[in-house]
Design a protein around this motif. Structure first.
Motif, mmCIF file in Angstrom:
data_model
loop_
_atom_site.group_PDB
_atom_site.id
_atom_site.type_symbol
_atom_site.label_atom_id
_atom_site.label_comp_id
_atom_site.label_asym_id
_atom_site.label_seq_id
_atom_site.Cartn_x
_atom_site.Cartn_y
_atom_site.Cartn_z
ATOM 1 N N TYR A 2 0.812 -1.202 0.000
ATOM 2 C CA TYR A 2 0.000 0.000 0.000
ATOM 3 C C TYR A 2 0.848 1.255 0.000
ATOM 4 C CZ TYR A 2 1.092 -1.388 4.696
ATOM 5 O OH TYR A 2 1.760 -1.818 5.793
ATOM 6 N N GLN A 4 3.937 3.798 -1.466
ATOM 7 C CA GLN A 4 4.449 4.161 -2.782
ATOM 8 C C GLN A 4 5.709 5.012 -2.702
ATOM 9 O OE1 GLN A 4 1.191 6.500 -4.204
ATOM 10 N NE2 GLN A 4 1.749 8.210 -2.949
ATOM 11 N N ARG A 50 4.716 13.832 -1.906
ATOM 12 C CA ARG A 50 3.734 12.810 -1.504
ATOM 13 C C ARG A 50 2.925 13.297 -0.295
ATOM 14 N NH1 ARG A 50 3.499 9.077 2.339
ATOM 15 N NH2 ARG A 50 5.597 9.515 3.048
ATOM 16 N N GLN A 54 -0.859 14.708 -0.533
ATOM 17 C CA GLN A 54 -1.931 13.969 0.168
ATOM 18 C C GLN A 54 -2.658 14.878 1.150
ATOM 19 O OE1 GLN A 54 -0.452 10.519 2.211
ATOM 20 N NE2 GLN A 54 0.095 9.462 0.329
ATOM 21 N N LYS A 120 -3.093 9.327 -2.458
ATOM 22 C CA LYS A 120 -4.114 9.102 -1.434
ATOM 23 C C LYS A 120 -4.631 10.425 -0.855
ATOM 24 C CE LYS A 120 -2.358 4.704 0.322
ATOM 25 N NZ LYS A 120 -1.224 4.430 -0.555
ATOM 26 N N SER A 123 -7.813 8.729 5.113
ATOM 27 C CA SER A 123 -8.800 7.642 5.251
ATOM 28 C C SER A 123 -10.119 8.127 5.854
ATOM 29 C CB SER A 123 -8.212 6.549 6.146
ATOM 30 O OG SER A 123 -7.681 7.119 7.348
ATOM 31 N N ALA A 146 -6.426 16.291 13.455
ATOM 32 C CA ALA A 146 -5.632 17.031 12.457
ATOM 33 C C ALA A 146 -4.706 18.034 13.151
ATOM 34 C CB ALA A 146 -6.564 17.744 11.473
ATOM 35 N N ASN A 149 -1.650 16.524 14.779
ATOM 36 C CA ASN A 149 -0.630 16.165 13.788
ATOM 37 C C ASN A 149 0.032 17.416 13.192
ATOM 38 O OD1 ASN A 149 -0.456 16.016 10.630
ATOM 39 N ND2 ASN A 149 0.079 13.965 11.323
ATOM 40 N N SER A 219 4.771 1.542 9.837
ATOM 41 C CA SER A 219 4.915 2.842 9.178
ATOM 42 C C SER A 219 6.222 2.860 8.386
ATOM 43 C CB SER A 219 4.901 3.956 10.236
ATOM 44 O OG SER A 219 5.265 5.176 9.634
ATOM 45 N N VAL A 220 6.084 2.673 7.067
ATOM 46 C CA VAL A 220 7.294 2.514 6.237
ATOM 47 C C VAL A 220 8.085 3.814 6.074
ATOM 48 C CG1 VAL A 220 6.599 0.493 4.898
ATOM 49 C CG2 VAL A 220 5.799 2.751 4.200
ATOM 50 N N HIS A 221 7.412 4.944 6.201
ATOM 51 C CA HIS A 221 8.097 6.208 5.908
ATOM 52 C C HIS A 221 8.643 6.935 7.134
ATOM 53 C CE1 HIS A 221 6.653 5.839 1.871
ATOM 54 N NE2 HIS A 221 5.387 5.899 2.238
ATOM 55 N N LYS A 231 8.460 14.877 9.143
ATOM 56 C CA LYS A 231 7.527 14.450 10.188
ATOM 57 C C LYS A 231 8.240 14.678 11.508
ATOM 58 C CE LYS A 231 5.014 10.263 10.343
ATOM 59 N NZ LYS A 231 4.693 8.932 9.785
ATOM 60 N N ASN A 235 3.677 8.044 14.419
ATOM 61 C CA ASN A 235 2.208 7.925 14.372
ATOM 62 C C ASN A 235 1.651 7.553 15.751
ATOM 63 O OD1 ASN A 235 2.817 8.246 11.700
ATOM 64 N ND2 ASN A 235 2.154 6.211 11.034
HETATM 65 N N1 BYC Z 1 -5.085 7.948 5.338
HETATM 66 O O1 BYC Z 1 4.567 5.200 6.532
HETATM 67 P P1 BYC Z 1 3.294 5.849 6.938
HETATM 68 C C1 BYC Z 1 -7.941 17.831 7.753
HETATM 69 C C2 BYC Z 1 -0.583 5.801 4.163
HETATM 70 S S1 BYC Z 1 -7.118 16.807 6.678
HETATM 71 C C3 BYC Z 1 -4.643 7.524 4.144
HETATM 72 O O2 BYC Z 1 3.043 6.028 8.382
HETATM 73 P P2 BYC Z 1 3.565 8.713 6.516
HETATM 74 C C4 BYC Z 1 -9.346 18.162 7.562
HETATM 75 C C5 BYC Z 1 0.690 6.568 3.854
HETATM 76 O O3 BYC Z 1 0.430 7.621 2.954
HETATM 77 C C6 BYC Z 1 -5.629 16.400 7.503
HETATM 78 N N2 BYC Z 1 -3.402 6.990 3.961
HETATM 79 O O4 BYC Z 1 3.131 7.224 6.145
HETATM 80 C C7 BYC Z 1 -9.802 18.513 6.301
HETATM 81 C C8 BYC Z 1 1.563 5.468 3.277
HETATM 82 O O5 BYC Z 1 1.133 5.147 1.950
HETATM 83 P P3 BYC Z 1 1.917 5.712 0.622
HETATM 84 C C9 BYC Z 1 -4.749 15.522 6.722
HETATM 85 C C10 BYC Z 1 -2.605 6.919 5.044
HETATM 86 O O6 BYC Z 1 3.306 9.560 5.349
HETATM 87 C C11 BYC Z 1 -11.173 18.770 6.099
HETATM 88 C C12 BYC Z 1 1.175 4.272 4.140
HETATM 89 O O7 BYC Z 1 -0.123 4.536 4.641
HETATM 90 N N3 BYC Z 1 -3.469 15.568 7.401
HETATM 91 O O8 BYC Z 1 -7.311 18.280 8.638
HETATM 92 O O9 BYC Z 1 4.938 8.699 7.084
HETATM 93 C C13 BYC Z 1 -12.051 18.704 7.194
HETATM 94 C C14 BYC Z 1 2.154 4.027 5.285
HETATM 95 O O10 BYC Z 1 2.052 5.036 6.316
HETATM 96 C C15 BYC Z 1 -3.009 7.375 6.311
HETATM 97 C C16 BYC Z 1 -2.296 15.257 6.803
HETATM 98 O O11 BYC Z 1 -2.266 14.854 5.666
HETATM 99 C C17 BYC Z 1 -4.314 7.889 6.441
HETATM 100 N N4 BYC Z 1 -4.804 8.315 7.622
HETATM 101 O O12 BYC Z 1 2.581 9.110 7.725
HETATM 102 C C18 BYC Z 1 -11.558 18.386 8.451
HETATM 103 C C19 BYC Z 1 -1.074 15.460 7.657
HETATM 104 N N5 BYC Z 1 -1.990 7.174 7.176
HETATM 105 O O13 BYC Z 1 1.778 7.230 0.626
HETATM 106 C C20 BYC Z 1 -10.205 18.135 8.648
HETATM 107 C C21 BYC Z 1 0.231 15.271 6.925
HETATM 108 C C22 BYC Z 1 -1.003 6.599 6.490
HETATM 109 O O14 BYC Z 1 3.343 5.300 0.742
HETATM 110 N N6 BYC Z 1 0.570 13.880 6.773
HETATM 111 N N7 BYC Z 1 -1.359 6.432 5.207
HETATM 112 O O15 BYC Z 1 1.183 5.071 -0.513
HETATM 113 C C23 BYC Z 1 1.229 13.163 7.703
HETATM 114 O O16 BYC Z 1 1.537 13.621 8.794
HETATM 115 C C24 BYC Z 1 1.617 11.745 7.346
HETATM 116 O O17 BYC Z 1 1.560 11.610 5.946
HETATM 117 C C25 BYC Z 1 0.732 10.658 8.025
HETATM 118 C C26 BYC Z 1 1.185 9.279 7.512
HETATM 119 C C27 BYC Z 1 0.924 10.689 9.535
HETATM 120 C C28 BYC Z 1 -0.747 10.826 7.699
#
Ligand code: BYC
Length: 332
Positions: A2, A4, A50, A54, A120, A123, A146, A149, A219-221, A231, A235
């Motif tokens: 899952y 990428q 990425r 996302q 993506k 979720s 949110a 994080n 958590s691969v990343h 980050k 998580n």
């Molecule tokens: N949903 O190695 P990991 C908001 C995927 S919106 C889907 O731990 P990473 C709001 C992950 O992408 C707030 N996919 O990954 C808006 C990876 O797959 P890929 C959104 C998920 O990136 C409207 C695989 O699982 N916030 O506030 O190190 C109304 C392995 O995971 C999810 C952000 O985007 C998930 N939940 O850590 C109301 C915050 N979790 O990409 C409210 C920024 C994991 O290799 N993002 N995956 O195919 C981050 O902090 C990080 O990307 C994450 C995941 C903690 C989410």
């Protein structure tokens, strides 16, 4: 399967790094911000595209579950507040797309990847919003998760992402409060209203815990992203912090968190709690959640229906550029 593009397994030790990579890592370790035109490892750039892509997609798709209730809000005031919140989410998406564009990816490319399923979005937005109490639960729990994080991401190493987060976090805390205010009203209302609030908590609790991503062992990343300060926490660290802060809020509302194992652990100084169903999480992020098809369908339709407007803007920009070029020639 899952995951990428970038895998933490490929992480380099300082000895394996090129001189540029070592110098870059040292800058990150010193807490310096990396700015768009500066040298960066290709993996850093791809990881940011990425994650920021996302994140932007999540803000945009995240408008849909709440948009569902704008026309059915119980009062004019609630309607105006919800409308403003959903507009804020659109704004967050736009800051984040602009910040991602500084890494050399176009907005059209990001959109294409969202619509084709190659990228993506969170979720959580693949779950339905069935009652007005869900607007409370989404604001309280989803925006609450949110913020948990995003507050640390204000210190992330990439300048444009960090600056976007500062603005976004200010708005998110208003969102969280408006959700909690709805929950308070419902929880203190008639028995039926309180039951709706409890039902919303029951349905949104575990999906909110999933927002933080898989458990650290899956958590691969995380390792590479944390070394690069893309980050700032794992998580599981953030999930625990969220549970510790949210459980007393549920108690104040007089609602019950749907977890029979939930218990304060004196020794750890944290709540012990049940993990979400990770099989369900992986199914949802593979595209098999309750609303994945509906959400992506709505985004694709909006994109297609907006084509005339984008074409109009492009045609206007081309004409304006041609006029400017002609007047420059005439002036020479
Ligand atoms: N949903 O190695 P990991 C908001 C995927 S919106 C889907 O731990 P990473 C709001 C992950 O992408 C707030 N996919 O990954 C808006 C990876 O797959 P890929 C959104 C998920 O990136 C409207 C695989 O699982 N916030 O506030 O190190 C109304 C392995 O995971 C999810 C952000 O985007 C998930 N939940 O850590 C109301 C915050 N979790 O990409 C409210 C920024 C994991 O290799 N993002 N995956 O195919 C981050 O902090 C990080 O990307 C994450 C995941 C903690 C989410």
């Amino acid at each position: 399967m899952y995951a990428q593009m970038v895998k933490s397994e490929g992480m380099k030790s300082p000895e394996e790094m090129s001189p540029e990579e070592r110098a870059f890592q040292e800058r990150v370790d010193r807490g310096e911000k990396i700015e768009p035109k500066e040298w960066m490892p290709e993996g850093y750039r791809k990881t940011l595209i990425r994650q920021m892509g996302q994140h932007a997609h999540s803000e945009i798709v995240g408008q849909l579950p709440e948009g569902n209730w704008i026309t059915r809000a119980p009062t004019l005031e609630r309607k105006a507040i919800l409308l403003a919140k959903v507009q804020d989410e659109a704004g967050h998406g736009l800051y984040l797309y602009s910040a991602a564009e500084t890494l050399g990816v176009s907005r059209d490319e990001l959109m294409e990847k969202l619509h084709s399923g190659a990228m993506k979005y969170s979720s959580i937005f693949n779950y339905p919003t069935l009652t007005w109490a869900d607007m409370g639960a989404v604001g309280w729990l989803v925006d609450g998760a949110a913020i948990m994080n995003q507050v640390p991401l204000q210190r992330t190493s990439y300048g444009p992402y960090s600056r976007a987060m500062i603005r976004i976090c200010k708005e998110e805390s208003f969102h969280q409060r408006q959700g909690y205010a709805i929950m308070m009203k419902m929880a203190q209302g008639t028995p039926e209203q309180k039951e709706m609030a409890q039902d919303a908590l029951n349905r949104f609790w575990y999906p909110s815990l999933m927002m933080f991503g898989p458990s650290d062992k899956d958590s691969v990343h995380s390792a590479q992203s944390m070394a690069w300060k893309i980050k700032m926490n794992t998580n599981d660290e953030l999930r625990q912090k969220f549970v510790d802060e949210t459980v007393p809020q549920a108690k104040y509302l007089g609602l019950t968190v749907p977890d029979e194992t939930l218990k304060w652990n004196e020794e750890r100084g944290h709540y012990d709690f049940a993990e979400p169903d990770w099989d369900e999480f992986f199914e949802v992020i593979k595209g098999n959640g309750p609303c994945n098809e509906e959400r992506l369908g709505a985004r694709r339709e909006a994109w297609d229906k907006g084509a005339w407007f984008r074409d109009g803007l492009t045609a206007y920009a081309e004409k304006a550029a041609a006029r400017r070029a002609a007047s420059n020639v005439a002036a020479e």
